[in-house]
Design an enzyme around this catalytic site. Structure first.
Site, PDB file in Angstrom:
ATOM      1  NE  ARG A  62       8.354  -3.287   1.875  1.00 59.44           N
ATOM      2  CZ  ARG A  62       9.194  -3.647   2.817  1.00 59.44           C
ATOM      3  NH1 ARG A  62       9.524  -4.915   2.970  1.00 59.44           N
ATOM      4  NH2 ARG A  62       9.690  -2.763   3.663  1.00 59.44           N
ATOM      5  NE  ARG A  95       5.793  -0.535   6.410  1.00 61.28           N
ATOM      6  CZ  ARG A  95       6.499  -0.555   5.257  1.00 61.28           C
ATOM      7  NH1 ARG A  95       6.966  -1.694   4.810  1.00 61.28           N
ATOM      8  NH2 ARG A  95       6.740   0.573   4.604  1.00 61.28           N
ATOM      9  CD  GLU A 129      -3.491   9.700   6.727  1.00 62.94           C
ATOM     10  OE1 GLU A 129      -2.306   9.607   6.360  1.00 62.94           O
ATOM     11  OE2 GLU A 129      -4.207  10.669   6.421  1.00 62.94           O
ATOM     12  N   PRO A 130      -3.066   4.002   9.253  1.00 65.00           N
ATOM     13  CG  PRO A 130      -4.055   2.284  10.504  1.00 65.00           C
ATOM     14  CD  PRO A 130      -4.241   3.733  10.112  1.00 65.00           C
ATOM     15  CB  CYS A 147      17.099  -9.423 -18.034  1.00 64.10           C
ATOM     16  SG  CYS A 147      16.533 -10.929 -18.799  1.00 64.10           S
ATOM     17  CD  GLU A 148      16.917  -4.289 -14.204  1.00 60.48           C
ATOM     18  OE1 GLU A 148      17.868  -3.806 -13.566  1.00 60.48           O
ATOM     19  OE2 GLU A 148      16.254  -3.644 -15.041  1.00 60.48           O
ATOM     20  N   GLY A 207       2.495   4.962   9.308  1.00 60.46           N
ATOM     21  CA  GLY A 207       3.940   4.777   9.414  1.00 60.46           C
ATOM     22  C   GLY A 207       4.429   3.811  10.456  1.00 60.46           C
TER      23      GLY A 207
HETATM   24  C1  LIG Z   1       1.998   5.745   2.913  1.00 58.47           C
HETATM   25  C2  LIG Z   1       1.165   6.622   3.758  1.00 58.47           C
HETATM   26  C3  LIG Z   1       0.505   6.099   4.873  1.00 58.47           C
HETATM   27  C4  LIG Z   1       0.644   4.673   5.326  1.00 58.47           C
HETATM   28  O1  LIG Z   1       1.932   4.357   5.782  1.00 58.47           O
HETATM   29  P1  LIG Z   1       2.195   2.937   6.463  1.00 58.47           P
HETATM   30  O2  LIG Z   1       3.653   2.966   6.731  1.00 58.47           O
HETATM   31  O3  LIG Z   1       1.819   1.895   5.481  1.00 58.47           O
HETATM   32  O4  LIG Z   1       1.383   2.875   7.701  1.00 58.47           O
HETATM   33  C5  LIG Z   1      -0.332   6.946   5.582  1.00 58.47           C
HETATM   34  N1  LIG Z   1      -0.499   8.235   5.223  1.00 58.47           N
HETATM   35  C6  LIG Z   1       0.124   8.770   4.148  1.00 58.47           C
HETATM   36  C7  LIG Z   1      -0.122  10.191   3.810  1.00 58.47           C
HETATM   37  C8  LIG Z   1       0.981   7.991   3.392  1.00 58.47           C
HETATM   38  O5  LIG Z   1       1.615   8.531   2.346  1.00 58.47           O
END
Ligand SMILES: *Cc1c(COP(=O)(O)O)cnc(C)c1O
Length: 426
Positions: free
Chosen positions: A325, A289, A286-287, A356-357, A248
């Site tokens: 996005r 982005r 869990e990175p 077409c949106e 996140g």
């Molecule tokens: C989407 C997600 C992430 C990654 O989020 P980023 O914003 O891309 O770092 C990590 N863990 C879980 C469970 C997610 O759903």
């Protein structure tokens, strides 16, 4: 991405500034592979992975790259080579990781609110590191699957800490009204239930509060609640080895906002680690982005200029199906010309695709150097949730993807053809 002078043919001295990915001209790539085209820098991905990892060097941890941000096999292979683990949210993503190397399973965590018995079966058979369980029903379903497969599932409950985080409402996940996780207040009861299941092995606690979060305080607030829960669970005799902090961490999408990633990562690490001090857990991160986002550009060519009642449009060959996005989140992506003109003049335009949106736009009311039909534009910071969110809407074949590593250029996904799209239909 960096502008480098390139000599023009013929006239000897004249040169133009052309945007490059590492040592490779984006103009050359567009000519060679066509547009729209995703281009990623291998060295940006490596550098950001190293920086992120280094920020947590004080604590035992595993970086489990979030596959959904960009799931191309070429990128997964690159990250596997850097000893990353993986966070998957579907059986398909798990298969991608196993396709790179079946041995990677021992570094895979499986998240998501709707795992099917088939997906659980595959993950059990592969012997993944951890299931992040998101509901009481899923706990029962997993216990049944594990018993049938005669396997033991290592589990963490994903708790919903009920902390607000400032981000787009579609990607905030840590409030009680969101579908994710179990209420932290129910966790103790559910862990007690899980402990009764012969084929479940309680291994950790997991949390993920959302995506594109740039203020680190909500991460600290969530982790304080998780730390408190870990103490409670241990007091009741559960062996909590892992804390999964989720992903996140946000990135800057604005002009020159890429900032100092090592400082950002350090302050994120401090927010996550401080509440866990003294707990002696193995941290899972869990990175997604922040690892791949800034590594990618989407190249697109201007098809037409038009004006409706004075409002100017650049109609380009990329669209919302290639990069969702802006349409989905109102997200801002910097757009720059691939070949700079020296002129300082600017015009205000909407950059729109052929779909077409009216919601098919890449930028609205954007001040850009005047672009002509045929000019190339680069949409920046599109390495995460770009190709991964793409679709075939309007029967548009998806772009090719290119991985650049200094001078080397690899096609890591070829451009789809219309034939590819029709193949599955009768
Ligand atoms: C989407 C997600 C992430 C990654 O989020 P980023 O914003 O891309 O770092 C990590 N863990 C879980 C469970 C997610 O759903």
């Amino acid at each position: 991405m960096i502008y480098r002078p390139v000599k023009c043919g013929g006239s000897g001295h004249a040169s133009r500034l052309i945007l490059h990915c590492e040592a490779v001209s984006l103009e050359t790539l567009a000519e060679r592979f066509g547009t729209p085209l995703y281009v990623y820098s291998a060295n940006i991905i490596r550098e950001r992975t190293r920086t992120f990892d280094a920020a947590f060097s004080k604590a035992p941890h595993t970086v489990c790259y979030s596959v959904k941000a960009n799931s191309n096999l070429g990128i997964l292979r690159l990250l596997a080579g850097m000893k990353c683990g993986f966070d998957v949210v579907s059986g398909g993503e798990l298969e991608r990781v196993l396709r790179v190397d079946r041995k990677l399973a021992r570094r895979v965590v499986f998240s998501g609110v709707g795992k099917t018995p088939d997906e659980m079966q595959t993950a059990l058979k592969a012997n993944i590191l951890l299931f992040n369980v998101e509901s009481e029903s899923e706990l029962h379903s997993l216990a049944k699957c594990a018993a049938r497969a005669k396997k033991t599932a290592r589990i963490a409950l994903r708790v919903n800490p009920d902390v607000p985080a400032e981000t787009h409402p579609y990607i905030a996940t840590g409030l009680h009204q969101h579908k994710f996780g179990v209420p932290i207040a129910d966790a103790v009861r559910l862990y007690a239930q899980a402990a009764q299941a012969e084929h479940l092995n309680i291994a950790g606690v997991s949390v993920h509060i959302g995506s594109q979060i740039t203020d680190v305080r909500p991460f600290a607030a969530a982790m304080e609640r998780v730390a408190e829960l870990v103490r409670k669970l241990r007091a009741q005799g559960h062996a909590i080895t892992y804390v999964d902090a989720g992903g996140g961490l946000g990135i800057g999408y604005g002009d020159g906002e890429q900032g100092n990633f090592s400082r950002q990562a350090a302050s994120y690490a401090e927010a996550v680690l401080a509440p866990l001090r003294g707990l002696d857990v193995h941290l899972l991160l869990e990175p997604g982005r922040c690892i791949v986002g800034p590594s990618g550009v989407l190249l697109t060519r201007v098809l037409y200029r038009k004006a409706n009642n004075g409002k100017k449009f650049l109609v380009v060959d990329a669209a919302m199906n290639d990069l969702l996005r802006p349409s989905l989140y109102g997200a801002y992506h910097e757009i720059v010309p691939v070949c700079t003109s020296q002129s300082a003049s600017r015009e205000t335009v909407d950059v729109v695709g052929p779909i077409c949106e009216s919601g098919d736009f890449l930028a609205r009311d954007r001040e850009l150097p005047p672009a002509q039909e045929g000019d190339l534009l680069a949409i920046l910071d599109t390495g995460a949730y770009g190709m991964a969110l793409s679709s075939n809407y309007n029967t548009r074949p998806r772009p090719a993807e290119i991985l650049v590593d200094r001078k080397s250029v690899k096609v890591i996904r070829r451009r789809e053809s219309t034939q590819d799209l029709l193949r599955l239909e009768s």
